[in-house]
Design an enzyme around this catalytic site. Structure first.
Site, mmCIF file in Angstrom:
data_model
loop_
_atom_site.group_PDB
_atom_site.id
_atom_site.type_symbol
_atom_site.label_atom_id
_atom_site.label_comp_id
_atom_site.label_asym_id
_atom_site.label_seq_id
_atom_site.Cartn_x
_atom_site.Cartn_y
_atom_site.Cartn_z
ATOM 1 N N PRO A 190 0.823 -1.215 0.000
ATOM 2 C CA PRO A 190 0.000 0.000 0.000
ATOM 3 C C PRO A 190 0.857 1.267 0.000
ATOM 4 O O PRO A 190 1.628 1.508 0.925
ATOM 5 C CB PRO A 190 -0.805 -0.124 1.301
ATOM 6 C CG PRO A 190 -0.738 -1.572 1.678
ATOM 7 C CD PRO A 190 0.605 -2.033 1.201
ATOM 8 N N GLU A 191 0.746 2.048 -1.059
ATOM 9 C CA GLU A 191 1.409 3.347 -1.122
ATOM 10 C C GLU A 191 0.340 4.392 -1.415
ATOM 11 O O GLU A 191 -0.857 4.092 -1.398
ATOM 12 C CB GLU A 191 2.515 3.323 -2.169
ATOM 13 C CG GLU A 191 3.523 2.210 -1.921
ATOM 14 C CD GLU A 191 4.899 2.440 -2.530
ATOM 15 O OE1 GLU A 191 5.197 3.584 -2.927
ATOM 16 O OE2 GLU A 191 5.680 1.476 -2.583
ATOM 17 N N LYS A 194 -0.590 8.364 2.653
ATOM 18 C CA LYS A 194 -0.967 6.976 2.912
ATOM 19 C C LYS A 194 -2.094 6.858 3.923
ATOM 20 O O LYS A 194 -2.414 5.754 4.369
ATOM 21 C CB LYS A 194 0.252 6.203 3.421
ATOM 22 C CG LYS A 194 1.417 6.149 2.451
ATOM 23 C CD LYS A 194 2.548 5.344 3.067
ATOM 24 C CE LYS A 194 3.773 5.294 2.176
ATOM 25 N NZ LYS A 194 4.853 4.477 2.760
#
Length: 258
Positions: free
Chosen positions: A2-3, A51
């Site tokens: 996840p970015e 994020k």
């Protein structure tokens, strides 16, 4: 991994499914917020900042961070979940949808008036409407001795880059990840970061090579020991971080990144 682009996509899906609807049930499955009840409140919007994912419900904000394993899923009422219930950290139900946050690395609820202060430490958001390249350059330049890979991943400098983008950007600019930020030409690097992540924000798979075929989408990330796609030299691997507790895997081509 996840970015910023992953969180951006999650926020857009949640916003499309939930914005404007009234919460019928909220179930926070973490002790600190187990008694929070948002039933009857209107979901005003769902947005990302770097994020971080922000679900604005009534006068409250449900703030989450995916970390490594987290994700948000949207289901139809009565639909079977794609992951086991014991992994759920929060469930937000409306008449039309059920949003479930699984394995969230961070989950908290706070008054909406505190949002700006709580997230004020973050640098400019690469995918945000208020993206400020000049401010990102200024923040990166403020710590000239930091390895550029560490500086790029520091969310206080610019929000949204994770380890994949950090490694790929260093390759694309021909920069060794260990080079001090003060020795790097920062404006073109920041410009490239913005262009690359914005190009990927609507993609299913993250691509930096221009080739969307499986196994050919990235230049160096997680390719230690494999030949460089550009020159054939074996990709090297190491670890970098602000301290021993924050070390991140790093990959580079010793020939293309001098």
């Amino acid at each position: 991994m996840p970015e910023g682009d992953t969180v951006y996509q999650s926020a857009r899906r949640l916003d499309a499914a939930l914005a404007g609807q009234v919460v019928t049930t909220s179930d926070f499955r973490v002790p600190t917020y187990a008694t929070v009840d948002l039933s009857g409140e209107v979901i005003r919007s769902v947005a990302s900042r770097g994020k971080h994912l922000l679900m604005r419900i009534g006068d409250e904000v449900v703030h989450s961070h995916l970390k490594m394993e987290g994700e948000w899923r949207v289901h139809r009422p009565g639909e079977r979940w794609h992951r086991p219930g014991w992994q759920a950290r929060v469930v937000i139900e409306t008449p039309a949808a059920v949003a479930v946050g699984f394995d969230l690395g961070l989950l908290e609820v706070f008054p909406a008036v505190e949002e700006a202060d709580r997230l004020g430490y973050l640098g400019p958001d690469l995918l945000g409407p208020d993206w400020d390249a000049d401010e990102a350059v200024r923040r990166l330049a403020a710590a000239p001795g930091a390895p550029i890979a560490v500086a790029l991943g520091e969310q206080r400098n610019l929000a949204g880059l994770g380890n994949v983008y950090v490694n790929e950007l260093c390759f694309l600019r021909g920069i060794r990840p260990t080079r001090p930020a003060g020795e790097v030409e920062l404006p073109p690097l920041v410009d490239l970061a913005s262009r690359v992540i914005r190009t990927n924000r609507d993609r299913i798979s993250r691509v930096t090579t221009g080739n969307d075929r499986r196994g050919e989408r990235l230049w160096v990330y997680s390719r230690g020991g494999q030949p460089c796609r550009r020159c054939g030299t074996r990709i090297e691997h190491g670890r970098l971080g602000r301290n021993e507790l924050e070390l991140r895997d790093t990959w580079w081509c010793p020939n293309c990144q001098r």
